[in-house]
Design a protein around this motif. Structure first.
Motif, mmCIF file in Angstrom:
data_model
loop_
_atom_site.group_PDB
_atom_site.id
_atom_site.type_symbol
_atom_site.label_atom_id
_atom_site.label_comp_id
_atom_site.label_asym_id
_atom_site.label_seq_id
_atom_site.Cartn_x
_atom_site.Cartn_y
_atom_site.Cartn_z
ATOM 1 N N LEU A 128 0.181 -0.336 -49.319
ATOM 2 C CA LEU A 128 -0.386 -1.629 -49.698
ATOM 3 C C LEU A 128 -0.093 -1.967 -51.156
ATOM 4 N N PHE A 129 -0.034 -0.968 -52.008
ATOM 5 C CA PHE A 129 0.250 -1.198 -53.426
ATOM 6 C C PHE A 129 1.570 -1.953 -53.619
ATOM 7 N N TYR A 130 2.524 -1.750 -52.711
ATOM 8 C CA TYR A 130 3.852 -2.352 -52.855
ATOM 9 C C TYR A 130 3.890 -3.831 -52.510
ATOM 10 N N GLU A 131 2.816 -4.358 -51.925
ATOM 11 C CA GLU A 131 2.809 -5.787 -51.612
ATOM 12 C C GLU A 131 2.996 -6.619 -52.879
ATOM 13 N N GLY A 132 2.524 -6.108 -53.993
ATOM 14 C CA GLY A 132 2.679 -6.825 -55.251
ATOM 15 C C GLY A 132 4.066 -6.750 -55.843
ATOM 16 N N LEU A 133 4.950 -5.961 -55.242
ATOM 17 C CA LEU A 133 6.314 -5.800 -55.743
ATOM 18 C C LEU A 133 7.357 -6.456 -54.847
ATOM 19 N N LEU A 134 6.970 -6.800 -53.634
ATOM 20 C CA LEU A 134 7.937 -7.347 -52.685
ATOM 21 C C LEU A 134 8.276 -8.788 -53.022
ATOM 22 N N ARG A 135 9.559 -9.111 -52.954
ATOM 23 C CA ARG A 135 10.067 -10.455 -53.200
ATOM 24 C C ARG A 135 11.048 -10.806 -52.076
ATOM 25 N N GLU A 136 10.955 -12.026 -51.567
ATOM 26 C CA GLU A 136 11.932 -12.461 -50.566
ATOM 27 C C GLU A 136 13.133 -13.050 -51.277
ATOM 28 N N GLY A 137 14.318 -12.520 -51.003
ATOM 29 C CA GLY A 137 15.533 -12.975 -51.657
ATOM 30 C C GLY A 137 16.197 -14.109 -50.914
#
Length: 295
Positions: free
Chosen positions: A172-181
């Motif tokens: 869940l912590f990674y939700e703040g790092l995900l970006r749609e390219g």
């Protein structure tokens, strides 16, 4: 003596490897007990060091992973128990205002036995510094626990009961790092490749996040979050390559300086995710380049 009887190994044609095995088993026999605290960098032997404590950016994972090979899965319990009883601290390590804060978990590079080690994610994403943005250490520790426990006879049930809740919070912590390219794939904002450099689409974090999502979807297929885990795993961008076609540290960051860390090769081992037969030439080239860059 029970320990040495359980891990006995003879290699008549490879005395050097057999000697190495027994040296490691001696250390395990001296340092690890199922009911005691987890192993830090000192164990029971005090020496003056500038690295006291528990280091989560390589040492802990290296010390515990090989327990699977020796059939001593119960010895990973102190590490997992430390994480379980420190759930509040692991949640507090997540920056305030971060997506999922209050439920997500993370840990920084080093801590004491209380796991109090905040992760800093502030700063200029376009020019990330060496400090902070340490996203993946909890995931790597859980991958190690999963690997060891899965080798035990009752490993599947234990992993589902003990590893899955922590893994859910770490992913869940990674939700703040995900970006749609613009390519329709999911990318990661800058994170820190252990002891090396920060980079977007860091190989280290891509490999761990993909494993974490795939594992959770397999362990908890009926969970309401399973669809998101499958989506992230399937849409994550591929591992970045350098101008010579080797695995890079991250987008635009090649591996140039010799270092003990092989974080840019985690998709090969130990996390996996790379088809080493199909990618054999690239794997050999990347491994050879890492080994050629000094000590």
């Amino acid at each position: 003596m029970e320990h040495y009887g359980r891990v006995a190994l003879e290699l008549p044609d490879d005395a050097e490897t057999e000697r190495f095995w027994w040296l490691q088993q001696y250390k395990i026999g001296c340092l690890m007990r199922p009911g005691l605290q987890m192993l830090d960098l000192l164990g029971p032997w005090y020496v003056h060091t500038c690295w006291p404590g528990i280091w989560w950016n390589f040492n802990t994972q290296a010390m515990y992973r090989h327990l699977a090979t020796g059939g001593r899965a119960e010895l990973v319990d102190p590490m997992l128990r430390t994480l379980e009883r420190s759930a509040a601290e692991l949640r507090a390590n997540v920056p305030r205002g971060w997506p999922g804060a209050g439920e997500a978990m993370a840990i920084g590079r080093a801590s004491s036995f209380d796991c109090d080690s905040p992760v800093t994610m502030t700063g200029d994403e376009a020019n990330p510094s060496r400090e902070g943005r340490d996203a993946g250490y909890l995931l790597w520790a859980l991958h190690t626990a999963w690997w060891v426990m899965s080798a035990a006879a009752d490993g599947g049930a234990a992993v589902r009961a003990r590893v899955a809740p922590l893994l859910t919070a770490a992913v869940l912590f990674y939700e703040g790092l995900l970006r749609e390219g613009s390519d329709g794939r999911l990318h990661l904002g800058p994170t820190f490749s252990p002891e090396y450099k920060a980079a977007a689409d860091c190989h280290y974090d891509l490999s761990l996040l993909r494993w974490g999502c795939e594992t959770l979807a397999e362990l908890l297929p009926g969970d309401p979050r399973a669809a998101r885990w499958r989506e992230v795993a399937s849409r994550l961008t591929g591992f970045p390559l350098d101008d010579a076609g080797r695995y890079a540290v991250g987008a635009g960051v090649r591996f140039d300086e010799g270092h003990r860390h092989f974080s840019h090769l985690m998709g090969v081992w130990p996390v996996g995710g790379i088809d080493v037969e199909a990618e054999a030439a690239r794997v050999r080239g990347s491994l050879g380049w890492w080994l050629s860059r000094g000590q």
